[in-house]
Write an enzyme that holds these catalytic residues in place. Structure first.
Site, mmCIF file in Angstrom:
data_model
loop_
_atom_site.group_PDB
_atom_site.id
_atom_site.type_symbol
_atom_site.label_atom_id
_atom_site.label_comp_id
_atom_site.label_asym_id
_atom_site.label_seq_id
_atom_site.Cartn_x
_atom_site.Cartn_y
_atom_site.Cartn_z
ATOM 1 N N TRP A 323 0.838 -1.197 0.000
ATOM 2 C CA TRP A 323 0.000 0.000 0.000
ATOM 3 C C TRP A 323 0.879 1.255 0.000
ATOM 4 O O TRP A 323 0.548 2.262 -0.626
ATOM 5 C CB TRP A 323 -0.907 0.013 1.224
ATOM 6 C CG TRP A 323 -1.772 1.234 1.347
ATOM 7 C CD1 TRP A 323 -3.008 1.435 0.800
ATOM 8 C CD2 TRP A 323 -1.465 2.445 2.061
ATOM 9 N NE1 TRP A 323 -3.489 2.694 1.134
ATOM 10 C CE2 TRP A 323 -2.560 3.330 1.910
ATOM 11 C CE3 TRP A 323 -0.378 2.865 2.823
ATOM 12 C CZ2 TRP A 323 -2.589 4.588 2.477
ATOM 13 C CZ3 TRP A 323 -0.397 4.137 3.387
ATOM 14 C CH2 TRP A 323 -1.498 4.980 3.205
ATOM 15 N N HIS A 324 2.012 1.187 0.708
ATOM 16 C CA HIS A 324 2.879 2.359 0.813
ATOM 17 C C HIS A 324 3.603 2.676 -0.482
ATOM 18 O O HIS A 324 3.968 3.835 -0.712
ATOM 19 C CB HIS A 324 3.900 2.156 1.940
ATOM 20 C CG HIS A 324 3.346 2.404 3.303
ATOM 21 N ND1 HIS A 324 2.688 1.429 4.020
ATOM 22 C CD2 HIS A 324 3.336 3.511 4.082
ATOM 23 C CE1 HIS A 324 2.298 1.937 5.184
ATOM 24 N NE2 HIS A 324 2.676 3.195 5.236
ATOM 25 N N GLY A 325 3.852 1.701 -1.313
ATOM 26 C CA GLY A 325 4.553 2.001 -2.550
ATOM 27 C C GLY A 325 4.677 0.803 -3.460
ATOM 28 O O GLY A 325 4.699 -0.344 -2.996
#
Length: 466
Positions: A323-325
């Protein structure tokens, strides 16, 4: 539009004034908030307003077709909206990543694929408002909330400008009802909101932005840096991303307070945690709560075998990393953090003796923080090769040398002291029970720090890329 810009410093008072001028007319008040939110987002790139509109309209009308009878038809509507929103997110954020990864796999086994990349610009905040829309659809299906027929209020719920681009990720049961009833101006709450905005600006402009230069220099070429310097870079980056993200969250929550709207707390002094398990209850609270309720619990949570519980934890943290990257370094970051929680599956459940850490807990807090910071190296590394260079440096005897970057502690030590003294409040300067002259001296001192240490700086908020 960024929170730490002169544009926002002008934008917020205008919204504040118009909002309370319309306090007796709820529909007009919500319409004004919706326009303000779209102006706020469109200031960055107006073309992506269409994505928010698609997410909003599809979720709104889809929810009206869902019945909480668990029928196949209702499940179909839920699935359709989730697929649509995940599809939009995946196209803009993950298509090129998976295309490259799949192509590399084919090359490794002897094929030479000819694939197409999109090279799309990632819309700011898409990861946040997408999760918010999905949670609404699921909550309607579960019967936790009733679908609203007020399309204006619902549109504001999706696009509310303080938390649009950086969270907190709000659930409909908390935020949506606040747009369905009239509110009165609360002077005391507004004062707290202004203090929270001020504290958020200090963390972002004075601490995070100044640490950014140190981190970039120390970790840019890890192959020529000592192991101790890489460790120092990890520590500084942990504080940089904490003050950057939590500072933005404070500004968001404080801005909403000026409108007498309550947003969820997103950080609760995570670096004073006594274990990794406690830390993840205090770090990015809205995301971890979302993952727990919509991923971890449906997988079985902890009400299953210990091995299955371990699997569930690893799935949640791997998803958190992705989700973060869109890079394998983020997946590694999430996976490693998941590993730190696995020992607690096999330990007897125990709660901290007190809600907040005490002086006796400092050794535990230091160990927990160091583990968390070292894992952040994978988060900060641009690719796996860079991460390997960092690990190689830390595995050498240079780990026991004096690190570079010690001067950066001048930004960290005062922050830690202030947060430690104020850790029993939502944020350190939430309550200032002191004479007026002294209280205003604190305000002006913080404003001076912001003006002095942020002059000429224009460092983008880290989570804009997520």
């Amino acid at each position: 539009m960024q929170f730490d810009s002169y544009t926002y410093a002008l934008f917020l008072p205008i919204v504040f004034g118009l909002y309370w001028m319309l306090r007796r007319k709820l529909v007009w008040q919500n319409l004004m908030l919706l326009v303000a939110s779209y102006v706020f987002y469109g200031w960055w790139d107006w073309r992506f307003l269409g994505l928010i509109a698609i997410t909003t309209l599809s979720t709104f009308f889809n929810s009206l077709a869902i019945k909480d009878d668990k029928s196949r038809r209702s499940k179909g509507w839920v699935a359709a909206n989730i697929i649509l929103n995940i599809g939009i997110l995946a196209t803009f954020k993950y298509y090129d990543f998976f295309a490259y990864s799949f192509a590399n796999i084919l090359k490794a086994i002897g094929f030479n694929p000819d694939f197409v990349t999109l090279n799309l610009v990632l819309p700011v905040g898409i990861s946040f408002y997408t999760l918010q829309a999905i949670s609404y659809t699921i909550d309607v299906y579960r019967g936790h909330v009733k679908p609203t027929r007020d399309i204006v209020a619902f549109s504001v719920y999706i696009a509310f400008f303080p938390q649009l681009v950086a969270g907190p990720i709000e659930r409909a049961r908390n935020l949506l009802p606040q747009f369905l009833k009239t509110k009165e101006f609360d002077y005391d709450n507004a004062v707290v909101g202004m203090r929270q905005i001020l504290w958020g600006l200090v963390k972002k402009l004075v601490v995070a932005d100044n640490l950014a230069g140190y981190v970039d220099n120390l970790i840019y070429h890890p192959s020529v840096m000592s192991g101790s310097t890489i460790v120092m870079a990890a520590i500084l980056f942990a504080f940089q991303i904490y003050t950057d993200f939590s500072g933005y969250s404070d500004i968001a929550i404080g801005s909403a307070r000026l409108l007498n709207i309550k947003l969820t707390i997103n950080f609760s002094y995570p670096f004073f945690s006594r274990s990794p398990k406690e830390l993840w209850r205090r770090w990015h609270i809205s995301l971890m709560t979302w993952l727990r309720e919509y991923v971890y619990f449906p997988l079985g949570g902890s009400r299953c075998s210990k091995l299955r519980n371990c699997f569930n934890i690893m799935v949640v943290f791997s998803i958190s990393g992705l989700w973060h990257g869109a890079d394998w370094t983020f997946v590694v970051w999430g996976f490693l953090n998941g590993l730190t929680l696995l020992p607690f599956v096999f330990m007897k459940k125990s709660s901290p003796a007190t809600e907040h850490a005490t002086w006796r807990d400092i050794p535990k807090c230091l160990i927990t923080f160091l583990i968390f910071a070292l894992i952040f190296i994978s988060f900060r590394s641009p690719n796996i090769s860079h991460l390997n260079e960092c690990i190689t440096a830390m595995a050498s005897l240079s780990l026991f040398t004096v690190p570079m970057g010690l001067k950066a502690l001048i930004y960290i030590v005062p922050l830690v002291i202030v947060e430690w003294l104020g850790r029993k409040q939502e944020f350190p300067i939430m309550k200032l029970p002191m004479p007026t002259v002294l209280r205003w001296s604190v305000y002006w001192s913080l404003l001076f720090l912001i003006a002095f240490y942020s002059a000429g700086r224009d460092i983008q908020y880290i989570y804009f890329q997520f």
